[in-house]
Design a protein around this motif. Structure first.
Motif, PDB file in Angstrom:
ATOM      1  N   GLN A 190      52.335  25.959  74.804  1.00 14.63           N
ATOM      2  CA  GLN A 190      53.452  26.755  74.298  1.00 14.63           C
ATOM      3  C   GLN A 190      53.958  27.750  75.343  1.00 14.63           C
ATOM      4  OE1 GLN A 190      52.846  28.043  70.019  1.00 14.63           O
ATOM      5  NE2 GLN A 190      50.939  26.906  70.303  1.00 14.63           N
ATOM      6  N   MET A 191      53.030  28.317  76.125  1.00 12.26           N
ATOM      7  CA  MET A 191      53.444  29.222  77.192  1.00 12.26           C
ATOM      8  C   MET A 191      54.225  28.484  78.274  1.00 12.26           C
ATOM      9  SD  MET A 191      50.204  31.766  77.794  1.00 12.26           S
ATOM     10  CE  MET A 191      49.638  32.897  76.516  1.00 12.26           C
ATOM     11  N   ILE A 192      53.773  27.278  78.616  1.00 12.56           N
ATOM     12  CA  ILE A 192      54.495  26.476  79.609  1.00 12.56           C
ATOM     13  C   ILE A 192      55.901  26.163  79.107  1.00 12.56           C
ATOM     14  CG2 ILE A 192      54.590  24.211  80.715  1.00 12.56           C
ATOM     15  CD1 ILE A 192      51.516  24.282  80.830  1.00 12.56           C
ATOM     16  N   GLY A 193      55.985  25.714  77.831  1.00 12.81           N
ATOM     17  CA  GLY A 193      57.296  25.387  77.262  1.00 12.81           C
ATOM     18  C   GLY A 193      58.205  26.594  77.176  1.00 12.81           C
ATOM     19  N   GLY A 194      57.691  27.705  76.624  1.00 14.52           N
ATOM     20  CA  GLY A 194      58.503  28.906  76.490  1.00 14.52           C
ATOM     21  C   GLY A 194      58.846  29.525  77.824  1.00 14.52           C
ATOM     22  N   GLY A 195      57.873  29.562  78.756  1.00 14.90           N
ATOM     23  CA  GLY A 195      58.138  30.117  80.079  1.00 14.90           C
ATOM     24  C   GLY A 195      59.171  29.307  80.832  1.00 14.90           C
ATOM     25  N   GLY A 196      59.068  27.967  80.715  1.00 13.87           N
ATOM     26  CA  GLY A 196      60.067  27.110  81.363  1.00 13.87           C
ATOM     27  C   GLY A 196      61.463  27.339  80.815  1.00 13.87           C
ATOM     28  N   LEU A 197      61.571  27.482  79.491  1.00 15.84           N
ATOM     29  CA  LEU A 197      62.878  27.744  78.875  1.00 15.84           C
ATOM     30  C   LEU A 197      63.442  29.093  79.329  1.00 15.84           C
ATOM     31  CD1 LEU A 197      62.202  26.542  75.204  1.00 15.84           C
ATOM     32  CD2 LEU A 197      63.643  25.423  76.920  1.00 15.84           C
ATOM     33  N   LEU A 198      62.576  30.087  79.490  1.00 17.80           N
ATOM     34  CA  LEU A 198      63.029  31.402  79.951  1.00 17.80           C
ATOM     35  C   LEU A 198      63.565  31.329  81.376  1.00 17.80           C
ATOM     36  CD1 LEU A 198      60.224  33.654  78.463  1.00 17.80           C
ATOM     37  CD2 LEU A 198      62.669  34.091  78.208  1.00 17.80           C
ATOM     38  N   LEU A 199      62.903  30.569  82.231  1.00 15.90           N
ATOM     39  CA  LEU A 199      63.370  30.428  83.615  1.00 15.90           C
ATOM     40  C   LEU A 199      64.732  29.718  83.652  1.00 15.90           C
ATOM     41  CD1 LEU A 199      60.012  29.464  85.367  1.00 15.90           C
ATOM     42  CD2 LEU A 199      61.209  31.654  85.472  1.00 15.90           C
ATOM     43  N   VAL A 200      64.873  28.679  82.831  1.00 16.85           N
ATOM     44  CA  VAL A 200      66.165  27.979  82.748  1.00 16.85           C
ATOM     45  C   VAL A 200      67.242  28.930  82.232  1.00 16.85           C
ATOM     46  CG1 VAL A 200      67.439  26.140  81.568  1.00 16.85           C
ATOM     47  CG2 VAL A 200      65.133  25.702  82.449  1.00 16.85           C
ATOM     48  N   ALA A 201      66.907  29.713  81.201  1.00 17.02           N
ATOM     49  CA  ALA A 201      67.856  30.677  80.636  1.00 17.02           C
ATOM     50  C   ALA A 201      68.247  31.719  81.669  1.00 17.02           C
ATOM     51  CB  ALA A 201      67.256  31.354  79.408  1.00 17.02           C
ATOM     52  N   GLY A 202      67.296  32.097  82.516  1.00 14.22           N
ATOM     53  CA  GLY A 202      67.597  33.069  83.565  1.00 14.22           C
ATOM     54  C   GLY A 202      68.650  32.549  84.529  1.00 14.22           C
ATOM     55  N   PHE A 203      68.543  31.287  84.899  1.00 15.94           N
ATOM     56  CA  PHE A 203      69.528  30.694  85.804  1.00 15.94           C
ATOM     57  C   PHE A 203      70.872  30.495  85.104  1.00 15.94           C
ATOM     58  CE2 PHE A 203      65.686  29.343  88.143  1.00 15.94           C
ATOM     59  CZ  PHE A 203      66.052  29.737  89.427  1.00 15.94           C
ATOM     60  N   LEU A 204      70.844  29.984  83.860  1.00 15.85           N
ATOM     61  CA  LEU A 204      72.089  29.704  83.141  1.00 15.85           C
ATOM     62  C   LEU A 204      72.857  30.973  82.792  1.00 15.85           C
ATOM     63  CD1 LEU A 204      70.966  26.854  80.679  1.00 15.85           C
ATOM     64  CD2 LEU A 204      72.220  26.643  82.850  1.00 15.85           C
ATOM     65  N   SER A 205      72.144  32.070  82.578  1.00 13.78           N
ATOM     66  CA  SER A 205      72.796  33.328  82.212  1.00 13.78           C
ATOM     67  C   SER A 205      73.292  34.107  83.431  1.00 13.78           C
ATOM     68  CB  SER A 205      71.834  34.203  81.402  1.00 13.78           C
ATOM     69  OG  SER A 205      70.700  34.566  82.190  1.00 13.78           O
ATOM     70  N   GLY A 206      73.016  33.598  84.610  1.00 14.33           N
ATOM     71  CA  GLY A 206      73.493  34.256  85.827  1.00 14.33           C
ATOM     72  C   GLY A 206      72.609  35.371  86.335  1.00 14.33           C
ATOM     73  N   GLN A 207      71.425  35.525  85.751  1.00 15.04           N
ATOM     74  CA  GLN A 207      70.545  36.610  86.196  1.00 15.04           C
ATOM     75  C   GLN A 207      70.052  36.415  87.624  1.00 15.04           C
ATOM     76  OE1 GLN A 207      67.323  37.493  83.498  1.00 15.04           O
ATOM     77  NE2 GLN A 207      68.681  37.904  81.768  1.00 15.04           N
ATOM     78  N   ALA A 208      70.128  35.179  88.124  1.00 13.89           N
ATOM     79  CA  ALA A 208      69.654  34.909  89.479  1.00 13.89           C
ATOM     80  C   ALA A 208      70.737  35.102  90.534  1.00 13.89           C
ATOM     81  CB  ALA A 208      69.100  33.488  89.569  1.00 13.89           C
ATOM     82  N   ASN A 209      71.990  35.305  90.097  1.00 19.24           N
ATOM     83  CA  ASN A 209      73.112  35.348  91.038  1.00 19.24           C
ATOM     84  C   ASN A 209      72.969  36.419  92.114  1.00 19.24           C
ATOM     85  OD1 ASN A 209      74.187  33.259  89.592  1.00 19.24           O
ATOM     86  ND2 ASN A 209      75.724  34.488  88.520  1.00 19.24           N
ATOM     87  N   ASN A 210      72.615  37.626  91.708  1.00 11.82           N
ATOM     88  CA  ASN A 210      72.526  38.738  92.659  1.00 11.82           C
ATOM     89  C   ASN A 210      71.081  39.164  92.926  1.00 11.82           C
ATOM     90  OD1 ASN A 210      75.408  38.968  92.793  1.00 11.82           O
ATOM     91  ND2 ASN A 210      75.359  40.043  90.822  1.00 11.82           N
ATOM     92  N   PHE A 211      70.165  38.304  92.549  1.00 11.72           N
ATOM     93  CA  PHE A 211      68.747  38.659  92.702  1.00 11.72           C
ATOM     94  C   PHE A 211      68.217  38.232  94.063  1.00 11.72           C
ATOM     95  CE2 PHE A 211      64.264  37.177  92.140  1.00 11.72           C
ATOM     96  CZ  PHE A 211      63.687  38.441  92.123  1.00 11.72           C
ATOM     97  N   GLN A 212      67.546  39.131  94.745  1.00  7.66           N
ATOM     98  CA  GLN A 212      66.915  38.834  96.023  1.00  7.66           C
ATOM     99  C   GLN A 212      65.476  39.340  95.984  1.00  7.66           C
ATOM    100  OE1 GLN A 212      69.249  40.521  99.189  1.00  7.66           O
ATOM    101  NE2 GLN A 212      70.987  39.140  98.856  1.00  7.66           N
ATOM    102  N   VAL A 213      64.568  38.510  96.436  1.00  5.53           N
ATOM    103  CA  VAL A 213      63.159  38.874  96.411  1.00  5.53           C
ATOM    104  C   VAL A 213      62.905  40.152  97.205  1.00  5.53           C
ATOM    105  CG1 VAL A 213      60.829  38.133  97.068  1.00  5.53           C
ATOM    106  CG2 VAL A 213      62.450  36.470  96.126  1.00  5.53           C
ATOM    107  N   SER A 214      63.681  40.336  98.271  1.00  4.23           N
ATOM    108  CA  SER A 214      63.495  41.521  99.120  1.00  4.23           C
ATOM    109  C   SER A 214      63.811  42.822  98.381  1.00  4.23           C
ATOM    110  CB  SER A 214      64.364  41.415 100.371  1.00  4.23           C
ATOM    111  OG  SER A 214      65.738  41.296 100.016  1.00  4.23           O
ATOM    112  N   ASN A 215      64.544  42.718  97.277  1.00  2.92           N
ATOM    113  CA  ASN A 215      64.913  43.915  96.517  1.00  2.92           C
ATOM    114  C   ASN A 215      63.867  44.314  95.474  1.00  2.92           C
ATOM    115  OD1 ASN A 215      67.344  44.157  97.887  1.00  2.92           O
ATOM    116  ND2 ASN A 215      68.459  42.889  96.407  1.00  2.92           N
ATOM    117  N   ILE A 216      62.822  43.511  95.325  1.00  4.84           N
ATOM    118  CA  ILE A 216      61.787  43.838  94.347  1.00  4.84           C
ATOM    119  C   ILE A 216      61.015  45.062  94.824  1.00  4.84           C
ATOM    120  CG2 ILE A 216      59.685  43.050  93.196  1.00  4.84           C
ATOM    121  CD1 ILE A 216      60.675  40.211  93.446  1.00  4.84           C
ATOM    122  N   SER A 217      60.946  46.067  93.974  1.00  4.18           N
ATOM    123  CA  SER A 217      60.227  47.288  94.336  1.00  4.18           C
ATOM    124  C   SER A 217      58.721  47.076  94.213  1.00  4.18           C
ATOM    125  CB  SER A 217      60.650  48.446  93.426  1.00  4.18           C
ATOM    126  OG  SER A 217      60.219  48.215  92.096  1.00  4.18           O
TER     127      SER A 217
END
Length: 320
Positions: A190-217
């Motif tokens: 269930q965690m694999i299924g739900g986590g995978g759906l969350l990652l897909v939702a993150g990309f589809l919702s545009g949350q990854a557009n301006n995200f850069q790993v270097s900006n992680i505090s």
């Protein structure tokens, strides 16, 4: 119970109280520089892979498409809607208030059992507790001043409540799903299924557009590691072990201890300052949840006693 086991039980209870109570503040730090859906998605997907691998290594189980369909469906309710919503709301709702609203899972589950005429439906005492608890939640949602003055605080609080309701729906439905009997294997899937759906939702919702790993505090990175390794893996392992050595009613006490821990941490470490109304509403909700959990349950059709509406190996998997 041997003294060594008593010590282990005490430490396991302390772990789920402190670990799960602190995940709400940790989530707030994590989403400060990491998109919310990626925080929840990465956390649960990785934790699910570990649990799944360990379970299959210990006891190999042949799985079919029905098992995985059920796991993904439950993952959507437990993680995509619930934890995805909580992670998004973490930027707008104080961690203590979010924890209190999530404790309403007990109330929603009892209400759903009443609506579906379940054999474990609530009695009069529990119905009164439900009424009082929902009144307390209304106070937390409709008054912006208890939400640190955030302009979208009330919206965020509603999102958390929707997430809590989604988890309650999953709690009622999961008993009927064709999932493996092993709680570790089932939860990992269930965690694999739900986590995978969350990652897909993150990309589809545009949350990854301006995200850069270097900006992680640094604080976000530490919070992310804590949520994945401690909040999900250590906390859940302690929880499942406790289900085997203690009673469901005692284990479920975390549902009203966690909000207290979250409120204390939010005040002492997170700079959150609950108002008098917020504290009153918090007390109302906690007492209501405690009453629901401690209520004796009638027997189920197989003759076993169902002592708690939250007896679900995935309830608040962290945090939930």
């Amino acid at each position: 119970m041997a003294r060594g086991q008593q010590t282990g039980v005490a430490l396991a209870f302390l772990a789920i109280y402190l670990i799960w109570g602190s995940t709400f503040l940790a989530t707030r730090y994590a989403v400060a520089t990491i998109p919310p859906f990626f925080v929840a998605g990465t956390r649960f997907f990785l934790a699910g892979l570990v649990l799944f691998s360990i379970a299959q290594w210990r006891e190999p189980t042949k799985l079919n498409w029905r098992n995985w369909t059920a796991a993904i469906g439950m993952g959507a309710l437990f993680f995509l809607i619930c934890h995805g919503g909580v992670s998004w709301a973490a930027r707008h709702v104080p961690s203590g208030v979010s924890a209190l609203l999530m404790s309403s899972i007990s109330l929603w589950t009892a209400l759903l059992e009443l609506a579906t005429k379940s054999a474990t439906r609530p009695g009069r005492r529990m119905l009164f507790a439900l009424f009082v608890g929902f009144f307390g939640m209304v106070l937390l949602v409709i008054r912006p001043e208890v939400l640190d003055g955030s302009k979208v605080g009330s919206t965020g609080a509603m999102v958390v409540l929707i997430g809590a309701f989604s988890w309650a729906v999953g709690t009622v439905l999961v008993r009927r799903m064709p999932l493996p009997s092993s709680p570790f294997l089932s939860s990992g899937m269930q965690m694999i299924g739900g986590g995978g759906l969350l990652l897909v939702a993150g990309f589809l919702s545009g949350q990854a557009n301006n995200f850069q790993v270097s900006n992680i505090s640094r604080s976000s990175a530490i919070a992310m590691l804590f949520l994945t390794l401690i909040g999900s893996l250590v906390g859940f392992t302690c929880y499942v072990w406790l289900l085997g050595v203690s009673t469901p009613t005692r284990v479920a006490t975390y549902a009203y201890v966690n909000p207290i821990i979250a409120l204390m941490l939010g005040w002492s470490l997170g700079g959150e300052h609950p108002s008098t109304l917020s504290l009153i509403a918090s007390g109302v909700v906690i007492v209501s949840v405690a009453t629901v959990i401690s209520s004796k349950r009638p027997s189920t059709p197989d003759g076993t006693a169902s002592q708690s509406v939250n007896f679900n190996p995935l309830f608040a998997a962290d945090e939930p």
